[in-house]
Scaffold this active site. Structure first.
Site, mmCIF file in Angstrom:
data_model
loop_
_atom_site.group_PDB
_atom_site.id
_atom_site.type_symbol
_atom_site.label_atom_id
_atom_site.label_comp_id
_atom_site.label_asym_id
_atom_site.label_seq_id
_atom_site.Cartn_x
_atom_site.Cartn_y
_atom_site.Cartn_z
ATOM 1 N N ARG A 1 0.828 -1.213 0.000
ATOM 2 C CA ARG A 1 0.000 0.000 0.000
ATOM 3 C C ARG A 1 0.866 1.268 0.000
ATOM 4 N NH1 ARG A 1 -5.272 -1.902 3.564
ATOM 5 N NH2 ARG A 1 -6.502 -2.306 1.705
ATOM 6 N N LYS B 1 -19.199 -17.596 -0.070
ATOM 7 C CA LYS B 1 -20.635 -17.516 0.197
ATOM 8 C C LYS B 1 -21.372 -16.542 -0.710
ATOM 9 C CE LYS B 1 -20.521 -18.672 5.068
ATOM 10 N NZ LYS B 1 -20.787 -18.160 6.404
ATOM 11 N N GLY C 1 -11.285 -8.974 -1.575
ATOM 12 C CA GLY C 1 -11.120 -10.177 -0.754
ATOM 13 C C GLY C 1 -9.865 -10.966 -1.089
#
Ligand code: AMP
Length: 399
Positions: A38, A199, A356
């Site tokens: 980052r 999910k 993610g």
């Protein structure tokens, strides 16, 4: 995409105090920064402004200190890593407002870089409180936001400041917005999306938005089981959210109306245990044994996915096709990642990925650098893919 100002629009900045919102929320292990990605991403903006003679004043958050100082969430812990990446001296002020900030800024020469303490040490940051925003704004003449990853939050340093000071997108913000625009804003068609991961429940908004925007949606990973089960097929012990069968059916209905093809696995690699090198076999999705779970999509499904990647002019990708952390269930993810990388290198595909576990899955396949753009932004990337307006971006594009 509405126009936004970039550093190209910033001229004559020597001596100007520029407040630059950056993402320094880096992982720290044993008091040391363990991944500087980052910091590397925001370095070009910081160095460009410094080289042009501006006084570069960095604003950032670190952790979730809930509005008060917390010693192990002080940005003083990150300052040495910032210095190392920039290869420049970086001064530090023990508060982002008030006397410590004012004194440190008064001591700056043109081109100097100063890091202010964690903005989230003040409650006004997350509440975007007018008084706090005004205090921050006192420290600068110009505001540059280079923290796309925090742009889904309307906080003082990500949104509020843009109402007080002339506002510009930094280089990373600019690159991210341009890539997202190519991926989903004004993409070259056909556009194929791959969505995998565990999910459906965490990705309902994402799937619902994508089916109205893309030409084909490939569903893989654990979430594919929910879609397969919703069609009345027994998925054995596979990860499956049976209570979301209606949601899955309704997403498929919306896709049909919108003319978006839904591509589900036709075969899978099943095992009895969730662990590396567990005994496994390949079966059709209609023949998953009652005591087994599907941990990866099978070879015929990989061919199907790769065919779609071959047909695509644009690919957006979030989430692995299988349990990629454990071999051999990484096979489909790696195969599709390699194919997308090849197509991209051949100039046939614009490939945009993020959110993610996607970045680690592409790193695992060794192709993250071969995609057109890989976003490290997590939540902000997903919200953008969900079709939501990001306050930190909206404020740069509307004014
Ligand atoms: P997400 O954070 O939602 O993108 O999910 C990523 C996780 O999904 C990874 O840890 C994968 O191991 C997991 N995953 C992918 N496919 C499967 C599967 N078929 N069964 C269980 N977990 C899976």
């Amino acid at each position: 995409m509405p126009a936004f100002k970039t550093l190209d629009d910033l001229t004559d900045i020597a001596g100007k105090r520029i407040l630059v919102r950056v993402d320094l929320n880096v992982p720290v292990t044993d008091g040391k920064v363990s991944d500087t990605t980052r910091i590397e991403r925001v370095a070009p903006t910081i160095l460009e402004l410094s080289e042009k003679g501006a006084k570069v004043i960095l604003l950032a958050h670190f952790g979730r200190p809930k509005g008060e100082p917390v010693a192990d969430q002080s940005l003083s812990l990150i300052a040495p890593a910032v210095e190392e990446v920039l290869d420049q001296h970086v001064a530090f002020a023990s508060d982002c407002i008030g006397a410590p900030a004012a004194e440190a800024i008064a001591a700056m020469n043109d081109g100097d870089i100063l890091l202010l303490e964690n903005t989230r040490f003040h409650k006004g940051e997350e509440k975007n409180e007018a008084g706090f925003v005004a205090e921050l704004a006192k420290n600068g003449d110009i505001y540059v936001n280079d923290a796309f990853s925090a742009a889904h939050r309307a906080h003082a340093s990500t949104e509020g400041l843009a109402h007080h000071l002339p506002a510009y997108a930094g280089r990373t913000m600019q690159a991210e917005l341009e890539a997202l625009e190519k991926g989903l804003g004004q993409p070259t068609r056909p556009v194929v999306a791959i969505v995998g991961g565990a999910k459906v429940s965490t990705k309902i908004d994402l799937l619902s938005n994508l089916v109205t925007k893309v030409d084909a949606l490939v569903i893989g990973g654990g979430m594919a089981n929910t879609f397969i089960a919703a069609q009345g097929i027994d998925v054995g012990k596979s990860l499956c959210e049976h209570d979301l069968a209606d949601t899955a059916r309704s997403i498929m209905e919306t896709a049909k109306t919108a003319g978006c093809a839904i591509v589900l696995p036709v075969d899978g690699v099943v095992a009895r245990e969730f662990k590396a090198n567990a005994a496994n076999e390949t079966v059709d999705v209609s023949a998953i044994p009652a005591d087994a779970m599907m941990l990866d999509v099978g070879p015929r499904s990989i061919d199907l996915v790769n065919d779609w990647i071959g047909k695509a002019a644009t690919l957006v990708w979030n989430g692995p096709l299988g349990a990629f952390e454990i071999t051999p269930f990484d096979k489909a993810t790696v195969s599709a990642a390699l194919h997308a990388a090849e197509q991209t290198k051949a100039g046939m595909l614009v490939s945009v990925a993020g959110g993610g576990d996607t970045v680690s899955a592409l790193n695992h396949a060794g192709v993250a650098d071969d995609f057109s753009y890989v976003s490290t932004a997590g939540g902000a990337f997903l919200e953008w893919m969900e079709g939501k307006e990001l306050p930190g971006v909206a404020v740069l594009t509307k004014g």
